[in-house]
Enzyme design. Sequence first.
Site, PDB file in Angstrom:
ATOM      1  N   SER A  71     -15.035  38.257  13.564  1.00  0.00           N
ATOM      2  CA  SER A  71     -14.853  36.809  13.393  1.00  0.00           C
ATOM      3  C   SER A  71     -13.975  36.253  14.508  1.00  0.00           C
ATOM      4  O   SER A  71     -13.940  35.041  14.716  1.00  0.00           O
ATOM      5  CB  SER A  71     -14.224  36.508  12.028  1.00  0.00           C
ATOM      6  OG  SER A  71     -13.080  37.302  11.815  1.00  0.00           O
ATOM      7  N   ASP A 109     -13.602  45.972  13.794  1.00  0.00           N
ATOM      8  CA  ASP A 109     -15.034  45.729  13.592  1.00  0.00           C
ATOM      9  C   ASP A 109     -15.819  46.245  14.789  1.00  0.00           C
ATOM     10  O   ASP A 109     -15.440  45.987  15.945  1.00  0.00           O
ATOM     11  CB  ASP A 109     -15.265  44.207  13.494  1.00  0.00           C
ATOM     12  CG  ASP A 109     -15.782  43.795  12.144  1.00  0.00           C
ATOM     13  OD1 ASP A 109     -16.342  44.646  11.419  1.00  0.00           O
ATOM     14  OD2 ASP A 109     -15.620  42.606  11.815  1.00  0.00           O
ATOM     15  N   GLU A 141     -21.504  46.890   9.723  1.00  0.00           N
ATOM     16  CA  GLU A 141     -22.271  46.086   8.768  1.00  0.00           C
ATOM     17  C   GLU A 141     -23.603  46.761   8.436  1.00  0.00           C
ATOM     18  O   GLU A 141     -24.213  47.405   9.297  1.00  0.00           O
ATOM     19  CB  GLU A 141     -22.541  44.688   9.351  1.00  0.00           C
ATOM     20  CG  GLU A 141     -21.296  43.838   9.466  1.00  0.00           C
ATOM     21  CD  GLU A 141     -21.581  42.407   9.903  1.00  0.00           C
ATOM     22  OE1 GLU A 141     -22.758  42.002   9.979  1.00  0.00           O
ATOM     23  OE2 GLU A 141     -20.596  41.687  10.176  1.00  0.00           O
ATOM     24  N   GLU A 208     -19.346  40.873   0.832  1.00  0.00           N
ATOM     25  CA  GLU A 208     -19.189  39.477   1.280  1.00  0.00           C
ATOM     26  C   GLU A 208     -20.299  38.594   0.713  1.00  0.00           C
ATOM     27  O   GLU A 208     -21.482  38.955   0.762  1.00  0.00           O
ATOM     28  CB  GLU A 208     -19.200  39.406   2.815  1.00  0.00           C
ATOM     29  CG  GLU A 208     -19.080  37.965   3.316  1.00  0.00           C
ATOM     30  CD  GLU A 208     -18.754  37.814   4.793  1.00  0.00           C
ATOM     31  OE1 GLU A 208     -18.549  38.837   5.473  1.00  0.00           O
ATOM     32  OE2 GLU A 208     -18.700  36.658   5.249  1.00  0.00           O
TER      33      GLU A 208
HETATM   34  O1  KIV Z   1     -15.103  39.689  10.910  1.00  0.00           O
HETATM   35  C1  KIV Z   1     -14.477  39.498   9.864  1.00  0.00           C
HETATM   36  O2  KIV Z   1     -13.496  38.758   9.807  1.00  0.00           O
HETATM   37  C2  KIV Z   1     -14.954  40.170   8.665  1.00  0.00           C
HETATM   38  C3  KIV Z   1     -14.322  39.796   7.364  1.00  0.00           C
HETATM   39  C4  KIV Z   1     -14.804  38.481   6.935  1.00  0.00           C
HETATM   40  C5  KIV Z   1     -14.549  40.826   6.315  1.00  0.00           C
HETATM   41  O3  KIV Z   1     -15.822  40.981   8.745  1.00  0.00           O
END
Ligand code: KIV
Length: 312
Positions: A71, A109, A141, A208
């Site tokens: 994000s 991530d 993911e 989510e």
């Molecule tokens: O990228 C992110 O912030 C996320 C969260 C919303 C879990 O994957």
Amino acid sequence: MSTDSIRQGGGALEDIVSLAPIGEPRRKITVASLREKKLQHQPITCLTAYDYASARLVDEASIDIVLVGDSLAMTMLGYPDTLSVTVDEMLHHTRAVRRGVKHALLVADMPYGSYHVGADDAVRNAARFMKEAGAEAVKIEGGEKRADLIRRVIDAEIPVAGHIGLTPQSVNVMGGYKVQGKSLAEIEQLMRDAVALDRAGVAFLVLEGIPREVAAMITAEVATPTVGIGAGPDCDGQVLVFHDILNLTFTPPAKFVRRYGDAAKLITDAAQSFREDVISHQYPLDNESYHLSKETQQALETVLERKRGMRR
Ligand code: KIV
């Protein structure tokens, strides 16, 4: 120390402030301690962070997991979605967060494209987050169809967090950011996804944008802790985006977002006050300025007087 030291107190924030509750020694959060929390029915807390300062503050607030979410593509880099952020950009932010986190589990991530080509590529990229940025786990993911790939990454001694439901990297396939798991067929698929990732051995599972009832079923079914965002209160823990809880997103919040502060107002007020003080000559004041010593000032006066005399 000289009183003219630019950074009073030496500049190390830890010398000045610690938000850790006094008298409560904090344990390092590990993958094992998350499982322990699920067993003990202790809610797990997770926030995103993308830089040193926010990471320190979140860690010192005793949050269990700090997630360097992709994000950051939107919140930090101004991209329209998460798709364009690169491994190198994610590594850059993860390194900064690493320097701010002492106790929380640090999860990074894996961005879009970094694990979609094949398992070798996924292991290579995941290892970069561990070796080059100090992450303690990576997040990937996708559900059932990623289970084998996730197993390969875990086999390389890299803990993996799963993420199912509304998976933002699939925005084009989903046709927008829509709540998932609303039909019986979708619920069945989500259950299969959750069980497959649980069997693969994920460290925890982000749920989510799914109905509360479905998140509750998954949470009861799997051994791994579930951490929800827009998935209701029955998950083992909750995650929110740092910029969402502080009103730093420039967009109306989603239904599940609770704002805990208004950093946009704080920053705007501070910037406007600074501007007003500068243009009205109220900043800096004399006591915010450095000064020559009396002796140097006198010596300077003498030199200037001599120069003026020579010019006459
Ligand atoms: O990228 C992110 O912030 C996320 C969260 C919303 C879990 O994957």
